[in-house]
Design a protein around this motif. Structure first.
Motif, PDB file in Angstrom:
ATOM      1  N   GLN A 180       0.808  -1.217   0.000  1.00  0.00           N
ATOM      2  CA  GLN A 180       0.000   0.000   0.000  1.00  0.00           C
ATOM      3  C   GLN A 180       0.840   1.265   0.000  1.00  0.00           C
ATOM      4  O   GLN A 180       0.309   2.348   0.224  1.00  0.00           O
ATOM      5  CB  GLN A 180      -0.916   0.025   1.232  1.00  0.00           C
ATOM      6  CG  GLN A 180      -1.884  -1.123   1.295  1.00  0.00           C
ATOM      7  CD  GLN A 180      -2.943  -1.000   0.235  1.00  0.00           C
ATOM      8  OE1 GLN A 180      -3.724  -0.056   0.209  1.00  0.00           O
ATOM      9  NE2 GLN A 180      -2.973  -1.941  -0.696  1.00  0.00           N
ATOM     10  N   GLY A 181       2.158   1.144  -0.232  1.00  0.00           N
ATOM     11  CA  GLY A 181       2.996   2.341  -0.306  1.00  0.00           C
ATOM     12  C   GLY A 181       3.677   2.663   1.009  1.00  0.00           C
ATOM     13  O   GLY A 181       4.017   1.759   1.776  1.00  0.00           O
ATOM     14  N   SER A 182       3.878   3.957   1.269  1.00  0.00           N
ATOM     15  CA  SER A 182       4.691   4.381   2.404  1.00  0.00           C
ATOM     16  C   SER A 182       3.906   4.302   3.705  1.00  0.00           C
ATOM     17  O   SER A 182       2.709   4.028   3.721  1.00  0.00           O
ATOM     18  CB  SER A 182       5.161   5.800   2.191  1.00  0.00           C
ATOM     19  OG  SER A 182       4.119   6.682   2.530  1.00  0.00           O
ATOM     20  N   LEU A 183       4.592   4.590   4.816  1.00  0.00           N
ATOM     21  CA  LEU A 183       3.990   4.486   6.143  1.00  0.00           C
ATOM     22  C   LEU A 183       2.816   5.449   6.318  1.00  0.00           C
ATOM     23  O   LEU A 183       1.999   5.286   7.231  1.00  0.00           O
ATOM     24  CB  LEU A 183       5.058   4.746   7.204  1.00  0.00           C
ATOM     25  CG  LEU A 183       4.860   4.015   8.539  1.00  0.00           C
ATOM     26  CD1 LEU A 183       4.696   2.538   8.328  1.00  0.00           C
ATOM     27  CD2 LEU A 183       6.024   4.276   9.470  1.00  0.00           C
ATOM     28  N   LEU A 184       2.715   6.452   5.438  1.00  0.00           N
ATOM     29  CA  LEU A 184       1.586   7.380   5.539  1.00  0.00           C
ATOM     30  C   LEU A 184       0.259   6.666   5.259  1.00  0.00           C
ATOM     31  O   LEU A 184      -0.802   7.174   5.597  1.00  0.00           O
ATOM     32  CB  LEU A 184       1.773   8.531   4.561  1.00  0.00           C
ATOM     33  CG  LEU A 184       2.888   9.501   4.984  1.00  0.00           C
ATOM     34  CD1 LEU A 184       3.397  10.283   3.797  1.00  0.00           C
ATOM     35  CD2 LEU A 184       2.396  10.425   6.072  1.00  0.00           C
ATOM     36  N   ALA A 185       0.332   5.511   4.619  1.00  0.00           N
ATOM     37  CA  ALA A 185      -0.890   4.755   4.358  1.00  0.00           C
ATOM     38  C   ALA A 185      -1.361   3.987   5.585  1.00  0.00           C
ATOM     39  O   ALA A 185      -2.435   3.390   5.570  1.00  0.00           O
ATOM     40  CB  ALA A 185      -0.653   3.789   3.202  1.00  0.00           C
ATOM     41  N   ALA A 186      -0.560   4.004   6.662  1.00  0.00           N
ATOM     42  CA  ALA A 186      -0.892   3.184   7.837  1.00  0.00           C
ATOM     43  C   ALA A 186      -2.222   3.577   8.453  1.00  0.00           C
ATOM     44  O   ALA A 186      -2.982   2.724   8.904  1.00  0.00           O
ATOM     45  CB  ALA A 186       0.230   3.282   8.870  1.00  0.00           C
TER      46      ALA A 186
END
Lengths: 461, 461, 461
Positions: A180-186
């Motif tokens: 899902q991409g970078s940690l901002l997607a958490a």
């Protein structure tokens, strides 16, 4: 649990395994379930725990050490601990430097904290490579192997290699990782398991509201009016007659609402002369819940079909039929066959059947596995061409069914129109506008705009 | 679009990303959509364009450079340009040497050019590693994230590593790469998004042709004949009576046609004494569209079921029923229950219901996700055993329904048989031959042949 | 076959392929099919065979060598030979040392040999890295490309890298590898293609048994009793009346049996005060086949729906209806509308329709592709909340339908209750217990126990 661990062990490899050791912090439910599954898949597992006393709930082949010792033994540390206890990790920051730290936590509410648990963890452990994963899987499902619901594991993280390592573990456990991409997607990933059909919310509320409105409308016109003016107690109409009046109306309106935003979008694009300006927010949202609207419409249509089919079995209908026959018999006469009536009755039934048939076809292609196996051209053919055919057939079905009552004054109780007249408003508008839009003189500029042409190029600068 | 790019940016990683830069040639619709999605997934993107003037439609974080400069910055170059402009790439051949060049183009017609676009590109750029990919994805779907239809991306290319790099990007974008082999597969991949249900073409035309034939057959026998000889105007039969006569006939014939090729293949293998010679082409094609034939048969069967169930609601049927009752009442007599009739009526209904039930079961296992979760033995059990059971039940249903009319002269208007008699020809042939084939004396050599035994081994040399 | 190989060749890469050579031992059906497919996917293939004479059935681009020579050319050797001939491999053990040896064999019976074929192979070739794979794929499917059934290839083996190499080949052939762990999983993998719906066995036998019991029960009460005491021959009830009495009873009982184990589990957990002790084996097994029980219940409910809908078309029902009307007409009177009756008739129909509607909804979410696209919360909402709603509606449907007969002595033929009374026992128990369990004073400790709390912690030590 004990008797079970032996047959789990039977599946573990005993020779030449090269899988890297995984460390799990926390011996709670999920930590244990994950450990069991990992050992089963050939990973050596070491638990980090406050008390290193070995509980018989922990998988037999796993070591239990202190947090610091356990972390040193593995390159991947899974944090199976609740967010509120994360601060105990701060002293371990140095040991966890450079390691892959997997956050598997979930919250109890949507957007419970300002930042996601995984980002909070990354702040606490600046040197660690934090990866978010496994939060969508249930401990029970892992343990029992009954992964009936989703096998998808959303993975995100800033370090590509760390993410790759975690995704390999996910695959080895028989699950499907989705990057899902970078940690901002958490934040989104942590919200996902808390969602309850978010795309269905608006369509559901809309249909519940409309259903309630039509229910009271019918209650007034069909039961209360009849009771006041004709002294007939038709309260039992609530069970079947009124639902079977509301269902087709809802199905037709919702189906038309599926195609209305497309028609509005075309008008907006024609008016603006460009496709490079965003649609209003409400239109964007509407367009994204068309599938849900259509499926609810299909549900209403199915209910309408069944309600109609049971009608010969209803006590009221049987009474009405026999009353009619007996009165003919007592009058000693047989009415001849009314061919016009036969034509009308047969053609609205046939139109309804065909409309429902194509509706079900369109519904079947909405099943994920079916829509996944067709290409875009085929998907659009079914959803657009067959969808409009359905709308046309269903509108014609309604028109033929009730056409004769438009001019009859008895249909306007309390000067209000019957609900099937209300149901025709939206579909007729959609069909008329769509009919205008397919004329070449309008279709041509629209196609050009959709291929990128702009009437007034300054707009896009 | 501008307001949108900010929230897309929010998803982009801001730290320690190791993803390789991707270059996109062309700033058209698809190039922009792909760039947006790639930035979102953490790839630095650089556009190669004739005019390096930055348009606000291009994703904010992307660089725009000249083609040559852009190509030098990346190992992977995506060509988002139409085939007719490919020759501008010739001067860049030296710069693109050794790089991975991704062809994402589509054509407007099947087999538009003698060679595929990707092969043409490979000829223009002899030193580049050309990979075909992304042509099955729509720009709109990429942008809106509404990937309702296929997430499958077909990938092909001669260089295995280049293909692997492209497949990693595909996976990172949340799509599913499917390796299709060497660049020679590009023609097929380019044709794929232009196809409109190619496997359905023959079954659809066959059923339309047969339906038209049976429609005119029924029109002549049921309406025109009645009008001429009995002076009755039954034109309204067109709406329901005739469709409900055609649907079961079509369902039965098409269902039998699903099992006929298997029976023919068995006869051919028995006759030849080997399985190592190819079947005639028409038989091969027929066998590959059995699933489609079966599903169309199921559609006709469903229509037949609904047309039958609505019959008590038809004006004509209600008139006929009341006429019968009134004439009994006027004659002052009640007919006793005819047990034979009750048996016949109940058993053909029960046979039809059971046949339809098993037909639907077989249909459900044709859903991709269901057939994917059963093993071969289970799949064959359902498709063959349950399928034959369906055929037997449906044939019996038809025989019990119309058996009494075979010997009645009134069923032969203009000396032509009723269509339900025609419908029984193929199913009866299939069932009789199948019945012969399961006899041990015939089944045994057939099984041997299918396991590789040859009666006359010289054939295979 | 020959003419076919040329167009397979057309798909083979002609330049710069870096795929490793694969060796196949054995030129039988499956060996040839696999070789064809591998060449198509760009793998050089070399066959190891006793006779190196080139047969025209072997793919043209493949080399045929002696076993020893072939094995030396490749790092991966696929053993396409039956287990009973494995001992010929013993002399080759030295050549196969360190190589990846793929066992693709299947057995004819479940657990035919004490150890799996792959483990037996590993014993014969101690130095080789044995991987089990490809046994779930059929030769015919590989050849024709008609992979309608599962594309899943189960892979297991003790060496992680060897397994990875095999899984890459599986992916390149367009199939989906599923890592099953170490070689100890081979027994299960070899049994998989021999299974015939193992999860369905118990639910099927249970429903067949119950159906048979209820059939003879109805036969006795409805046909034999009537024949003896009322001299009526209602033998034709066997076709529709009795099935339509059995189907709803079976649907209701099986649906209740889906929810009974959950209720029992809750009682057991409450009694024990902990969730950390295993449930009895029968309860575990019962819980794992709840989905199958539910789907069989849905099948019975669907049959009940159709059997009910056809009833107006039955000869017997039409005779009964006209008899009633004629007797009224002859008596010169019209019965007035009985509103209570209308209410009862309409509400049991409406309850049945709604119950069936929610039942179908729950059934649709059991489709693998649908359940895969919802999260756990949504899955549990549908399966538990909607499931209980279905059970409540269906129980109410039955109660309203037959409530009036509970007190009528004529319903107790031979002092036996009617079967719809029997059908109410299990659902009513489940609903009452569930109703008790949702009371806060009971629900609260249960929730605590399920979150890991223990009333008596010594149990878990």
């Amino acid at each position: 649990m004990n008797t079970n661990s032996s047959n789990i062990m039977a599946l573990a490899p005993n020779t030449s395994t090269k899988r890297e050791t995984v460390c799990i912090f926390g011996t709670g439910d999920f930590g244990r379930a994950l450990g069991h599954k990992m050992i089963q898949s050939g990973y050596p597992v070491v638990y980090g725990s406050r008390s290193t006393q070995i509980s018989n709930l922990i998988p037999k082949d796993a070591e239990v050490l202190s947090h610091a010792e356990a972390a040193q033994k593995a390159a991947i540390i899974i944090i199976a601990i609740q967010r509120q206890h994360y601060n105990f990790l701060t002293p371990l920051a140095e040991i966890l430097r450079g390691k892959v730290v997997v956050d598997i936590s979930n919250n109890l509410k949507l957007n419970q904290y300002p930042e996601s648990n995984a980002e909070y963890l990354a702040q606490l452990l600046p040197g660690a490579k934090v990866v978010k994963a496994f939060n969508t899987v249930s401990a029970w499902a892992l343990q029992s192997g009954a992964l009936d619901a989703s096998r998808q594991v959303f993975v995100c993280g800033d370090d590509v290699e760390a993410k790759q390592m975690v995704m390999n573990i996910v695959r080895a456990l028989g699950l499907t990782p989705l990057d899902q991409g970078s940690l901002l997607a958490a934040q989104g990933i942590e919200n996902y398991p808390l969602q309850l059909f978010p795309m269905w919310k608006f369509p559901m509320f809309l249909s519940l509201g409309l259903t309630a409105f039509f229910f009271f409308y019918c209650l007034a016109l069909d039961i209360i009016y009849t009771y006041i003016y004709e002294k007939n107690n038709f309260s039992f109409f609530i069970a079947i007659t009124i639902p079977n009046r509301i269902c087709p109306v809802m199905a037709l309106i919702l189906l038309a609402l599926v195609y209305l935003p497309g028609v509005l979008a075309a008008i907006i694009q024609l008016y603006r002369g460009t496709k490079y300006r965003r649609f209003p927010d409400w239109l964007d949202k509407w367009m994204l819940c068309r599938k849900q609207l259509g499926l609810i419409a299909l549900a209403f249509a199915s209910l309408h079909a069944v309600f109609t089919l049971v009608s010969p079995m209803r006590s009221f209908v049987r009474w009405r039929t026999s009353k009619g026959i007996i009165s003919q018999a007592l009058n000693n006469k047989t009415e001849p066959l009314d061919t016009t009536n036969a034509w009308l009755s047969d053609s609205y039934l046939a139109l309804g059947i065909l409309g429902f048939f194509f509706f079900v076809l369109v519904g079947i292609t909405s099943l994920p596995s079916v829509s996944n196996s067709v290409n875009w051209r085929e998907f659009r053919f079914v959803q657009s061409k067959l969808g409009y055919l359905t709308l046309i057939l269903c509108t014609a079905h309604t028109l033929v069914y009730g056409g004769k009552w438009f001019l009859s004054p008895s249909a306007y109780r309390w000067y209000l129109p019957n609900i099937y007249m209300l149901s025709l408003v939206v579909p007729c508008i959609v069909l008329v506008v769509k009919f205008v839009l397919v004329f070449p003189c309008i279709d041509k500029p629209l196609t050009q705009i959709r291929q990128g042409w702009e009437r007034n190029p300054k707009y896009s600068e």
